[in-house]
Design a protein around this motif. Structure first.
Motif, short mmCIF file in Angstrom:
data_model
loop_
_atom_site.label_atom_id
_atom_site.label_comp_id
_atom_site.label_asym_id
_atom_site.label_seq_id
_atom_site.Cartn_x
_atom_site.Cartn_y
_atom_site.Cartn_z
N ARG A 55 -9.65 -17.93 15.82
CA ARG A 55 -9.73 -19.33 15.42
C ARG A 55 -8.60 -19.79 14.52
O ARG A 55 -8.68 -20.87 13.94
N ILE A 73 -14.84 -26.36 21.85
CA ILE A 73 -14.84 -25.74 20.52
C ILE A 73 -13.78 -26.49 19.71
O ILE A 73 -12.58 -26.35 19.95
N TRP A 74 -14.22 -27.31 18.78
CA TRP A 74 -13.32 -28.15 18.00
C TRP A 74 -12.52 -27.31 17.00
O TRP A 74 -12.90 -26.16 16.70
N GLN A 125 -15.29 -36.09 18.53
CA GLN A 125 -15.85 -35.03 17.74
C GLN A 125 -17.00 -35.56 16.89
O GLN A 125 -16.86 -36.56 16.18
N GLY A 161 -14.36 -25.35 14.44
CA GLY A 161 -15.34 -24.39 14.91
C GLY A 161 -16.62 -24.99 15.42
O GLY A 161 -17.43 -24.27 16.04
N SER A 162 -16.87 -26.27 15.17
CA SER A 162 -18.06 -26.92 15.72
C SER A 162 -17.93 -27.04 17.23
O SER A 162 -16.83 -26.94 17.78
N GLU A 163 -19.06 -27.27 17.92
CA GLU A 163 -19.05 -27.28 19.38
C GLU A 163 -19.74 -28.51 19.95
O GLU A 163 -20.66 -29.06 19.34
N ARG A 180 -17.74 -27.10 27.73
CA ARG A 180 -17.93 -26.67 26.35
C ARG A 180 -16.65 -26.90 25.58
O ARG A 180 -15.58 -26.49 26.01
#
Length: 494
Positions: free
Chosen positions: A222, A471-472, A493, A475-477, A469
């Protein structure tokens, strides 16, 4: 469609740099939903800003937008590697230009309507001293939310006995709408890791021969690592330590004359692979899953001519990434390179088994011009990927190749992130069909002096729906279990 505007540089520029500098930036600068293009032309004439009017029609508006000349009046700076990115976090794309021959590296702030103001003074870039800034990439390497800048400086001399700031990495310290960058190559460890004392190039030893910079999370932790394509055996992989510094990778690229690059998951195994164009020795570096790479020597892409700009894109919408690569070198500059005067474009089409076949001729995209920068984007908004090619030719210096794919199913994903990273640079987008997962990273990385927009286009083959899917960067989804083909998804987002 041919864009009938020549670009280039006067005889006063370093003759080697004059052969490849310039480039194009791609992005939606007026937030109307389609892709606009900026072209850097140096002192051969004003820069060009093509505003997309729909279909394949563009209006040139550089003068009205404030970016035709970067020194004012009729005096234009010599520039390369134009780059669009929201560096002040206000929701629109600003413009960066790399300086050549010691000229100024510039930053122009977008006012939200596609008009720009020169805000270089006080930005930190006004202190830059590198002789040549060829290409740039944007990414949040220190995870503080804003976009930092990675630069390549082919042709800039370095003294290996004096360690110091190489102006490769710039930390974004903007605040309150004021754009400000701080040199961070030395403090991050990047300056020492690039080892400019090693390459023995055409200008001699102890030069910076970097060409195509990129940020990418290659080890899945990440944070953004650095992939730097460099001439004369100088390409490097630098691993982000997660604390604002970088360390050496255990992998040493074996490309001999790296020039252009593309990053993408060509084998659909969930991690990011690295294509490097080189002189008669392309490389496809396959990610091992932990941030290491192995050379895929069976891919079929290695005998690629005198390679320059390149990109990954699913041109036939079958769910596998293909590769476009432009080529060429003028024999008069190097008599030993006569084989490359009429070098042809390559269109490496994925076969779904890790190998590629050149389909440039049958796809009517093959040409023998002196290609340099490339941009792969959906310029006509019809759901497939077109190609903008910039050349070093006096006539026919730019071509827009329209993809005429018939019956291809695709989904376009356009992310809107939280400020200051409003275009969600660094986000991972995964599209799932049955047991196959396509993975893309939202990025502003150099193909070679040029870059694509942040739109992500996925091919669905014969399928009509898929799972999505996201993954921002924080780390949020966001998960959408079922999305339909044939649409553009604008996702904010949460």
């Amino acid at each position: 469609m041919q864009i009938n505007h020549s670009f280039g540089f006067s005889a006063g520029l370093n003759p080697m740099v004059a052969q490849f500098a310039g480039g194009a930036a791609s992005g939606d600068i007026d937030n109307d939903g389609d892709i606009d293009v900026f072209v850097a032309r140096g002192d051969s004439g004003p820069n060009l800003l093509y505003i997309n009017q729909g279909g394949t029609r563009f209006d040139e508006r550089a003068a009205a937008a404030g970016v035709a000349f970067s020194l004012g009046g009729t005096s234009n700076g010599r520039h390369s590697g134009p780059t669009f990115g929201d560096v002040d976090g206000d929701g629109d794309l600003d413009l960066l230009l790399g300086g050549l021959e010691g000229g100024p590296t510039k930053v122009f702030a977008n006012d939200g309507t596609g008009n720009f103001a020169d805000v270089t003074a006080g930005s930190g870039f006004d202190t830059a001293s590198a002789d040549q800034t060829i290409s740039m990439a944007l990414g949040d390497y220190d995870a503080d939310g804003d976009l930092d800048v990675l630069m390549a400086h082919w042709g800039t001399p370095r003294d290996p006995t004096i360690p110091g700031e190489t102006e490769t990495l710039w930390r974004n310290d903007s605040s309150g709408g004021t754009i400000r960058f701080t040199p961070a190559s030395q403090t991050s460890g990047v300056a020492g890791l690039l080892a400019f004392d090693l390459p023995q190039g055409v200008l001699g030893p102890n030069f910076d021969y970097t060409f195509a910079p990129a940020f990418a999370d290659i080890d899945g932790d990440r944070d953004l690592d650095i992939l730097m394509v460099s001439d004369f055996r100088g390409s490097k992989v630098l691993i982000n330590n997660g604390n604002g510094t970088f360390g050496a990778s255990g992998f040493t690229p074996d490309d001999e004359n790296g020039m252009g690059a593309a990053i993408g998951d060509f084998d659909n195994d969930g991690d990011l692979d690295w294509f490097v164009s080189s002189i008669n020795g392309n490389r496809l570096f396959q990610n091992t899953g932990s941030g290491g790479f192995i050379r895929n020597g069976a891919s079929g892409i290695e005998p690629g001519g005198w390679g320059w700009g390149s990109c990954f894109a699913d041109f036939n919408a079958d769910g596998w990434l293909d590769i476009y690569q432009t080529n060429g070198w003028e024999a008069g500059k190097d008599p030993s390179a006569s084989l490359y005067v009429n070098d042809t474009t390559r269109l490496w089409m994925a076969q779904g088994d890790g190998t590629f076949a050149d389909a440039a001729a049958v796809s009517a995209i093959q040409e023998t011009d002196q290609g340099r920068g490339v941009v792969c984007d959906d310029f006509d908004n019809d759901g497939d990927v077109d190609v903008l090619l910039l050349t070093a030719e006096a006539a026919g210096s730019a071509y827009l190749w329209k993809n005429e794919l018939s019956g291809g199913n695709s989904i376009k994903v356009r992310l809107r992130g939280k400020a200051p990273n409003t275009f969600a640079i660094g986000a991972i987008v995964r599209l799932t069909i049955d047991d196959t997962v396509q993975t893309r990273m939202v990025a502003v990385n150099s193909n070679f002096t040029s870059h694509n927009s942040t739109d992500q286009i996925f091919g669905l083959g014969t399928h009509q729906t898929a799972g999505l899917r996201i993954i921002w960067p924080d780390g949020s989804e966001t998960i959408q279990p079922s999305v339909s083909a044939g649409q553009t998804l604008v996702i904010n987002q949460p």
